[in-house]
Motif scaffolding. Sequence first.
Motif, PDB file in Angstrom:
ATOM      1  N   ARG A 140      48.409  44.304  35.018  1.00 33.18           N
ATOM      2  CA  ARG A 140      48.866  45.225  36.063  1.00 33.18           C
ATOM      3  C   ARG A 140      49.711  44.486  37.101  1.00 33.18           C
ATOM      4  O   ARG A 140      50.750  44.967  37.527  1.00 33.18           O
ATOM      5  CB  ARG A 140      47.662  45.899  36.744  1.00 33.18           C
ATOM      6  CG  ARG A 140      48.089  47.127  37.503  1.00 33.18           C
ATOM      7  CD  ARG A 140      46.926  47.952  37.960  1.00 33.18           C
ATOM      8  NE  ARG A 140      46.011  48.251  36.890  1.00 33.18           N
ATOM      9  CZ  ARG A 140      44.700  48.098  36.970  1.00 33.18           C
ATOM     10  NH1 ARG A 140      44.162  47.605  38.059  1.00 33.18           N
ATOM     11  NH2 ARG A 140      43.915  48.411  35.965  1.00 33.18           N
TER      12      ARG A 140
ATOM     13  N   ARG B 271      37.947  41.440  30.186  1.00 26.46           N
ATOM     14  CA  ARG B 271      38.896  42.538  29.941  1.00 26.46           C
ATOM     15  C   ARG B 271      39.560  42.965  31.243  1.00 26.46           C
ATOM     16  O   ARG B 271      40.779  43.151  31.307  1.00 26.46           O
ATOM     17  CB  ARG B 271      38.168  43.740  29.321  1.00 26.46           C
ATOM     18  CG  ARG B 271      38.020  43.653  27.815  1.00 26.46           C
ATOM     19  CD  ARG B 271      37.800  45.025  27.220  1.00 26.46           C
ATOM     20  NE  ARG B 271      36.652  45.695  27.782  1.00 26.46           N
ATOM     21  CZ  ARG B 271      35.399  45.507  27.400  1.00 26.46           C
ATOM     22  NH1 ARG B 271      35.128  44.641  26.442  1.00 26.46           N
ATOM     23  NH2 ARG B 271      34.402  46.166  27.966  1.00 26.46           N
TER      24      ARG B 271
ATOM     25  N   GLU C 239      43.366  42.941  32.269  1.00 28.54           N
ATOM     26  CA  GLU C 239      44.041  44.161  32.718  1.00 28.54           C
ATOM     27  C   GLU C 239      44.680  43.956  34.083  1.00 28.54           C
ATOM     28  O   GLU C 239      45.819  44.376  34.319  1.00 28.54           O
ATOM     29  CB  GLU C 239      43.037  45.323  32.799  1.00 28.54           C
ATOM     30  CG  GLU C 239      42.867  46.021  31.470  1.00 28.54           C
ATOM     31  CD  GLU C 239      41.718  47.008  31.484  1.00 28.54           C
ATOM     32  OE1 GLU C 239      41.391  47.509  32.571  1.00 28.54           O
ATOM     33  OE2 GLU C 239      41.146  47.269  30.407  1.00 28.54           O
TER      34      GLU C 239
END
Length: 566
Positions: free
Chosen positions: A322, A314, A318
């Motif tokens: 980002r 995860r 992410e």
Amino acid sequence: MPWVNMLSEPQELRRCIRDLVALSTLPAIWKDYDTRQIADSAAAALLSMLNADVIYVTVPGLRDEAAADVMRTSQAVPVGSSGHIERILRGASRGRHQQISAIDNPLGKGTLRIVAAPMGFGGDAGIVAGSVNPQFPSETDRLLLGIAANHATLAIERRHAEAEQRRLTTVIERSSEFIGFADLEGTPQYLNSAAYELLGLSGIEEVQRLSIFDFMAPYERTRALHEALPMVMRTGRWLGELHLRHFRTGEIIPFLVDWFRIDDKRTGCPTNMATVSRDLRPQKKLEGDLRRLNGSLEQRVTERTSELAEALERLTIEAEERARADARAQKLQAELHHASRLSAAGQMAGALAHELNQPLTALTNLVNAGRRMMANAPYRVDPVRDVLGEAAEQALRAGEIIRRLREFVARGGTDMRIENLPDLIREASHLASAGAGPNGVKVRLSFDPRAKAVFANRIQLQQVMLNLIRNAHEAMGQSEWRELEVVTARLDDESIEIAVADRGSGLPDDIVEHLFEPFRTTKVNGMGLGLSISRSIVETHRGKLGYEPNCGGGAIFRVTLPVPPE
Ligand code: ADP
């Protein structure tokens, strides 16, 4: 043999037999006596049997029993002198066993004849008899003394052996291990309490009807009979795990069995076999618990690991998202900078066309003037050359304006380097002067020699200067006193400042409040972006952009930048 001769006297023989019989009954009486009582009883018996005045018995302390020193005296010995006599006899007993000795009579005149019989404990242990009778001791006396000493020794030794046995029995009975022994046929002869308890047996009658192989789980018997027992008989010992059975519940119980042979000390032949065995259930339970704990621990570790792996996945996603967002933001920012430069350039383009008009108009006029001069022949060459020279200068000026504009519009990189601040300001000022704004502005540039270098992106910082200087020019459209000052200064070890001051209209309060916000403008063709873009550029250079009114009218914009590293 004088002793045998004496016994030939019937009276002496009778006395001797009577005393021997009396002595032989003593061990039965001493059965429950302690060492001190035995010594005292022996002393009392001897005092009455021997023709003696004093009997002294000394036994060393053994194991948990104290030493015993006992003295019996005849009525001839005065009360109060026994302590003195005891000391003498104790000394006399040392190393004089069976010897007769005579010492000065501590009780009065003459000599005290003493004789000692040793007891089998070594050292000074023994019985000492003393008498003032010059015939003492007779052979019978010595015989009785020796027998009494032997009986007392045996009685005390038996007493200690019994105490030892009691202690051992207590240890075995209190042990939680299965302890027992059997004859060589395998018939149990003794089991301790733990053994009865562990196998649910009721008593020795039941046990003696069984064989030790009946104690074992049926499937263990062959191994025990053909493997373990032969090994016990051959090597003296077998140690291993065997499953026994509980006689009441049938439960199979694992035991660590230490099975050994007992041999006769004298002949060396085997007489019995015995075992000290441990119930392994608590240990096995502990091992099982440990295994289960390990299992659940492993499971938890596996679960946790997969949870962590998921979390990691995860996080990675992410982080990637980002990074993509950052890249998008950066691209947008770059585009914004570019757009802002283009828009600033766009705004400038109109004004610039006007500015270019000047040199071009001048150029056209000058060329026309030259042509007219040459048409009125004869003409003078010098004025024509001057006119053409000026025309060429105007053409150069127009070209210069265009070159600088192109350089400005070209997309600036983000690379920063040490730049020469005065040069950078000069260029910007030049470019700004070429743009919109009133004529006749007096521009004054003043550079602090300690603020020469700046760490910046040249194009970006120039854009800031250009915005500020151009705004200053524009603000002075209505001013009579048109003076623009650009001043650099080293403030301290860490910062330098560029101040752009004008004598223009100054800023109304409502504009000051929102000065650096985008799209705030008071100009008809303004976009209100210059200051907001300038402030962001200055901030990306770790600096500050601020405004303050110029006393006496006008505005001062101050750019503060960090001093670059050496
Ligand atoms: P624009 O020049 O397009 O209006 P700016 O962000 O550069 O955008 O300026 C915003 C406003 O700030 C200007 O419209 C003007 O009213 C005011 N301003 C900026 N500089 C000065 C100055 N030196 N003197 C007076 N007013 C100024």
